[in-house]
Structure formats: C-alpha cells, structure tokens
Motif scaffolding. Structure first.
Motif, PDB file in Angstrom:
ATOM      1  N   HIS A   3      37.692  44.500  39.674  1.00 56.19           N
ATOM      2  CA  HIS A   3      36.544  43.831  39.070  1.00 56.19           C
ATOM      3  C   HIS A   3      35.296  44.697  39.226  1.00 56.19           C
ATOM      4  O   HIS A   3      35.084  45.299  40.280  1.00 56.19           O
ATOM      5  CB  HIS A   3      36.310  42.479  39.749  1.00 56.19           C
ATOM      6  CG  HIS A   3      37.565  41.706  39.940  1.00 56.19           C
ATOM      7  ND1 HIS A   3      38.164  40.984  38.935  1.00 56.19           N
ATOM      8  CD2 HIS A   3      38.375  41.574  41.017  1.00 56.19           C
ATOM      9  CE1 HIS A   3      39.265  40.424  39.394  1.00 56.19           C
ATOM     10  NE2 HIS A   3      39.423  40.773  40.655  1.00 56.19           N
ATOM     11  N   HIS A   4      34.488  44.738  38.168  1.00 55.83           N
ATOM     12  CA  HIS A   4      33.222  45.470  38.189  1.00 55.83           C
ATOM     13  C   HIS A   4      32.077  44.469  38.133  1.00 55.83           C
ATOM     14  O   HIS A   4      32.137  43.476  37.395  1.00 55.83           O
ATOM     15  CB  HIS A   4      33.106  46.411  36.989  1.00 55.83           C
ATOM     16  CG  HIS A   4      34.173  47.455  36.934  1.00 55.83           C
ATOM     17  ND1 HIS A   4      34.335  48.414  37.912  1.00 55.83           N
ATOM     18  CD2 HIS A   4      35.138  47.692  36.016  1.00 55.83           C
ATOM     19  CE1 HIS A   4      35.346  49.196  37.588  1.00 55.83           C
ATOM     20  NE2 HIS A   4      35.860  48.773  36.454  1.00 55.83           N
ATOM     21  N   THR A  72      32.492  47.819  42.527  1.00 61.80           N
ATOM     22  CA  THR A  72      33.870  47.648  42.077  1.00 61.80           C
ATOM     23  C   THR A  72      34.676  47.135  43.259  1.00 61.80           C
ATOM     24  O   THR A  72      34.560  47.659  44.369  1.00 61.80           O
ATOM     25  CB  THR A  72      34.454  48.983  41.571  1.00 61.80           C
ATOM     26  OG1 THR A  72      33.661  49.431  40.459  1.00 61.80           O
ATOM     27  CG2 THR A  72      35.895  48.836  41.134  1.00 61.80           C
ATOM     28  N   TRP A  73      35.479  46.104  43.004  1.00 59.27           N
ATOM     29  CA  TRP A  73      36.257  45.472  44.062  1.00 59.27           C
ATOM     30  C   TRP A  73      37.680  45.217  43.581  1.00 59.27           C
ATOM     31  O   TRP A  73      37.899  44.844  42.439  1.00 59.27           O
ATOM     32  CB  TRP A  73      35.629  44.135  44.457  1.00 59.27           C
ATOM     33  CG  TRP A  73      34.190  44.283  44.836  1.00 59.27           C
ATOM     34  CD1 TRP A  73      33.692  44.549  46.078  1.00 59.27           C
ATOM     35  CD2 TRP A  73      33.061  44.193  43.975  1.00 59.27           C
ATOM     36  NE1 TRP A  73      32.332  44.629  46.030  1.00 59.27           N
ATOM     37  CE2 TRP A  73      31.915  44.413  44.746  1.00 59.27           C
ATOM     38  CE3 TRP A  73      32.904  43.941  42.603  1.00 59.27           C
ATOM     39  CZ2 TRP A  73      30.629  44.397  44.214  1.00 59.27           C
ATOM     40  CZ3 TRP A  73      31.633  43.928  42.064  1.00 59.27           C
ATOM     41  CH2 TRP A  73      30.513  44.154  42.870  1.00 59.27           C
ATOM     42  N   ASP A  74      38.630  45.402  44.491  1.00 58.30           N
ATOM     43  CA  ASP A  74      40.020  45.086  44.185  1.00 58.30           C
ATOM     44  C   ASP A  74      40.302  43.596  44.353  1.00 58.30           C
ATOM     45  O   ASP A  74      41.196  43.061  43.700  1.00 58.30           O
ATOM     46  CB  ASP A  74      40.961  45.897  45.070  1.00 58.30           C
ATOM     47  CG  ASP A  74      40.943  47.374  44.717  1.00 58.30           C
ATOM     48  OD1 ASP A  74      40.785  47.699  43.522  1.00 58.30           O
ATOM     49  OD2 ASP A  74      41.076  48.201  45.637  1.00 58.30           O
ATOM     50  N   GLU A  75      39.561  42.960  45.224  1.00 59.27           N
ATOM     51  CA  GLU A  75      39.781  41.541  45.519  1.00 59.27           C
ATOM     52  C   GLU A  75      38.726  40.659  44.854  1.00 59.27           C
ATOM     53  O   GLU A  75      37.529  40.951  44.937  1.00 59.27           O
ATOM     54  CB  GLU A  75      39.759  41.299  47.028  1.00 59.27           C
ATOM     55  CG  GLU A  75      40.823  42.045  47.794  1.00 59.27           C
ATOM     56  CD  GLU A  75      42.235  41.615  47.401  1.00 59.27           C
ATOM     57  OE1 GLU A  75      42.436  40.415  47.126  1.00 59.27           O
ATOM     58  OE2 GLU A  75      43.117  42.484  47.370  1.00 59.27           O
ATOM     59  N   ALA A  76      39.173  39.580  44.247  1.00 55.80           N
ATOM     60  CA  ALA A  76      38.269  38.653  43.570  1.00 55.80           C
ATOM     61  C   ALA A  76      37.248  38.052  44.533  1.00 55.80           C
ATOM     62  O   ALA A  76      36.079  37.890  44.190  1.00 55.80           O
ATOM     63  CB  ALA A  76      39.073  37.544  42.887  1.00 55.80           C
ATOM     64  N   ARG A 115      38.060  32.152  38.872  1.00 52.12           N
ATOM     65  CA  ARG A 115      38.164  32.721  37.519  1.00 52.12           C
ATOM     66  C   ARG A 115      38.646  34.171  37.575  1.00 52.12           C
ATOM     67  O   ARG A 115      39.491  34.582  36.789  1.00 52.12           O
ATOM     68  CB  ARG A 115      36.833  32.625  36.790  1.00 52.12           C
ATOM     69  CG  ARG A 115      36.452  31.207  36.412  1.00 52.12           C
ATOM     70  CD  ARG A 115      35.134  31.159  35.662  1.00 52.12           C
ATOM     71  NE  ARG A 115      35.095  32.055  34.526  1.00 52.12           N
ATOM     72  CZ  ARG A 115      35.559  31.776  33.315  1.00 52.12           C
ATOM     73  NH1 ARG A 115      36.106  30.600  33.082  1.00 52.12           N
ATOM     74  NH2 ARG A 115      35.474  32.649  32.340  1.00 52.12           N
ATOM     75  N   LEU A 116      38.085  34.944  38.498  1.00 48.98           N
ATOM     76  CA  LEU A 116      38.480  36.341  38.619  1.00 48.98           C
ATOM     77  C   LEU A 116      39.945  36.471  39.039  1.00 48.98           C
ATOM     78  O   LEU A 116      40.657  37.351  38.553  1.00 48.98           O
ATOM     79  CB  LEU A 116      37.582  37.067  39.618  1.00 48.98           C
ATOM     80  CG  LEU A 116      36.114  37.225  39.199  1.00 48.98           C
ATOM     81  CD1 LEU A 116      35.287  37.736  40.369  1.00 48.98           C
ATOM     82  CD2 LEU A 116      35.986  38.137  37.996  1.00 48.98           C
ATOM     83  N   GLU A 117      40.393  35.592  39.929  1.00 44.65           N
ATOM     84  CA  GLU A 117      41.801  35.597  40.353  1.00 44.65           C
ATOM     85  C   GLU A 117      42.736  35.416  39.160  1.00 44.65           C
ATOM     86  O   GLU A 117      43.825  35.968  39.121  1.00 44.65           O
ATOM     87  CB  GLU A 117      42.064  34.492  41.383  1.00 44.65           C
ATOM     88  CG  GLU A 117      41.601  34.806  42.768  1.00 44.65           C
ATOM     89  CD  GLU A 117      42.471  35.823  43.485  1.00 44.65           C
ATOM     90  OE1 GLU A 117      43.639  36.045  43.092  1.00 44.65           O
ATOM     91  OE2 GLU A 117      41.961  36.431  44.438  1.00 44.65           O
ATOM     92  N   SER A 118      42.288  34.631  38.176  1.00 42.76           N
ATOM     93  CA  SER A 118      43.116  34.361  37.000  1.00 42.76           C
ATOM     94  C   SER A 118      43.007  35.463  35.949  1.00 42.76           C
ATOM     95  O   SER A 118      43.657  35.391  34.913  1.00 42.76           O
ATOM     96  CB  SER A 118      42.741  33.010  36.384  1.00 42.76           C
ATOM     97  OG  SER A 118      41.504  33.109  35.705  1.00 42.76           O
ATOM     98  N   GLY A 119      42.151  36.461  36.209  1.00 42.99           N
ATOM     99  CA  GLY A 119      41.987  37.553  35.253  1.00 42.99           C
ATOM    100  C   GLY A 119      40.848  37.357  34.280  1.00 42.99           C
ATOM    101  O   GLY A 119      40.649  38.171  33.376  1.00 42.99           O
ATOM    102  N   ALA A 120      40.082  36.292  34.430  1.00 42.46           N
ATOM    103  CA  ALA A 120      38.965  36.021  33.535  1.00 42.46           C
ATOM    104  C   ALA A 120      37.706  36.739  34.022  1.00 42.46           C
ATOM    105  O   ALA A 120      37.639  37.217  35.151  1.00 42.46           O
ATOM    106  CB  ALA A 120      38.713  34.520  33.455  1.00 42.46           C
ATOM    107  N   THR A 140      36.728  41.650  34.811  1.00 40.54           N
ATOM    108  CA  THR A 140      38.061  42.036  35.260  1.00 40.54           C
ATOM    109  C   THR A 140      38.516  43.221  34.423  1.00 40.54           C
ATOM    110  O   THR A 140      38.393  43.225  33.206  1.00 40.54           O
ATOM    111  CB  THR A 140      39.030  40.846  35.122  1.00 40.54           C
ATOM    112  OG1 THR A 140      38.530  39.778  35.929  1.00 40.54           O
ATOM    113  CG2 THR A 140      40.419  41.216  35.568  1.00 40.54           C
ATOM    114  N   CYS A 141      39.043  44.227  35.101  1.00 41.41           N
ATOM    115  CA  CYS A 141      39.380  45.479  34.439  1.00 41.41           C
ATOM    116  C   CYS A 141      40.818  45.876  34.763  1.00 41.41           C
ATOM    117  O   CYS A 141      41.378  45.457  35.759  1.00 41.41           O
ATOM    118  CB  CYS A 141      38.407  46.553  34.940  1.00 41.41           C
ATOM    119  SG  CYS A 141      38.487  48.115  34.068  1.00 41.41           S
TER     120      CYS A 141
END
Length: 155
Positions: A3-4, A72-76, A115-120, A140-141
């Motif tokens: 995520h950015h 930038t983060w790998d975890e939501a 939302r980020l966990e779901s890819g949104a 999400t990227c």
C-alpha cells in the motif's frame, strides 16, 4: 500486495480544478476535430500524470510521480496507522468541529485497515481552516484492482 500513502493539502480553489484531477479520455479527438478540443486533450494528457492534485479516482495516484508517495507498507494495519497519524496531526485544523471527534476518527482508521486488507483503496478528504483542503489516500498496489495497468511507482 502493498500500500502507498498520499497526502495533499492546499487551497480549496486549487483542489476544485477538476480538469487537472481527471485522466484524459483514452481516445483523443479525431484529427479533423475542433482545434481547441485537440489542444485541451494534449494539455490534459501531458499535465495529469505530473500534477500533484489528488485524482478523482484514487487508484490514479499510481501514475503520479514517485516523489508524491509519502510511505509504502506491506501490512494494511501499518498503512492505516500512518493514516491515523496524519489525522491526528491535522485534526486541530479541521474546519468542522464534528470531524474532530476522536471516536469517529478511530473508526475511520479501523475501517481503512479492513478495506486495505480486502485489496480496496481508501480516500478521505477534510476541509481545513482558511479555506483549505486535506486529501489523504492509501492505494493498494501490485496490482491495483481499479487500474491494473500501471507499474508500481516505487518498486
């Protein structure tokens, strides 16, 4: 998936320049079309990817300059934590008292993590004093569900 984070703040009048926040139409006007339409399409096609204004569609942050990425983060949950830090920093400047409610802001951060966990993607906006505007976005990227074409701006 990662995520950015993006943050923009500035005069409300600049934020309202929608033409610079909208991607150009994928098909240019026909060659024999009105010259002003052809010129405007060229301008938007050249400016949209470079301008720092928040795009109308959150995922289009990914085609903006790499320098606009605030983190930038790998975890939501880490990305949502950044969002919470930004909200805490700007809350005293929110134009409306009701938006300063800490319980409401905590719910926004928790919702963002889900939302980020779901890819949104997540996009929030607030009026600040002066009048100014604050736009916060987490995209999400790898790949984006909304626009899978652009490569990651950072990796």
């Amino acid at each position: 998936m990662h995520h950015h984070g993006y943050l923009w703040t500035g005069p409300k009048e600049r934020f309202d320049q929608e033409a610079l926040r909208r991607p150009p139409h994928p098909e240019p006007p026909p060659a024999g079309g009105r010259p002003e339409l052809i010129q405007r399409h060229r301008e938007v096609a050249a400016e949209f990817p470079r301008v720092d204004l928040p795009p109308l569609e959150t995922a289009y942050w990914l085609i903006k300059p790499r320098s606009l990425v605030r983190g930038t983060w790998d975890e939501a949950k880490e990305a949502a934590s950044w969002l919470g830090e930004q909200l805490a920093q700007y809350t005293p400047r929110f134009a409306f008292e009701a938006e300063r409610d800490t319980t409401r802001l905590a719910r926004l951060v928790n919702s963002a993590a889900e939302r980020l966990e779901s890819g949104a993607d997540v996009s929030l906006g607030f009026y600040l004093e002066r009048p100014a505007y604050l736009s916060l976005a987490l995209v999400t990227c790898s790949p984006s569900r909304s626009i899978p074409e652009p490569p990651c701006p950072v990796r």
